[in-house]
Scaffold this motif. Structure first.
Motif: not given
Length: 139
Positions: A83, A61, A37, A40-43, A34, A55
């Motif tokens: 979120t 986190c 990152s 709100e960027e999805l992993h 992260l 995210t």
């Protein structure tokens, strides 16, 4: 389904002896992936036949873990709902302090979205209506 939201841990169907392993694993996963990152960027990851979607929202986190019918797409739907609810309750991407200040309301939202390990509601307006009916829980 394991739900980890900042400092809130919800283990559904995970034996007590495995919870520390999962917490440690998720913290390590986030610390490695992260950094840098976007908000709100999805992993997506997998571990021991389970899917993990995680995210960063503000300083918090969020991790959602599932298996079987809770694949990456289902978990992405859950994390979008979470979120959205957190931003709604906090009125902005939360700092850790704001997240803790709004802990009671956030827990109510989480219980409406995921109840006992099952996905219940992902509609923002429905979650908002349902939590209005309940008093917040103090941390």
């Amino acid at each position: 389904m394991v739900c980890v939201f900042g400092c809130i841990l919800r283990f559904h169907g995970v034996p007590a002896e495995e919870r520390l392993h999962w917490r440690s694993f998720l913290v390590k996963l986030g610390s490695e992936n992260l950094k840098g990152s976007k908000n709100e960027e999805l992993h997506v990851a997998s571990h021991k036949s389970v899917s993990i979607v995680y995210t960063l929202i503000g300083d918090v986190c969020l991790y959602i873990v599932g298996k079987d019918e809770y694949d990456e797409l289902a978990l992405a739907e859950v994390i979008f709902a979470v979120t959205s609810a957190v931003k709604d309750v906090c009125a902005k991407p939360p700092t850790e302090r704001l997240f803790l200040d709004k802990y009671g309301r956030i827990c109510l939202c989480l219980d409406e979205i995921v109840w006992k390990g099952l996905l219940e509601n992902t509609e923002k307006d429905r979650v908002r209506r349902l939590i209005r009916l309940k008093p917040p829980v103090e941390p």
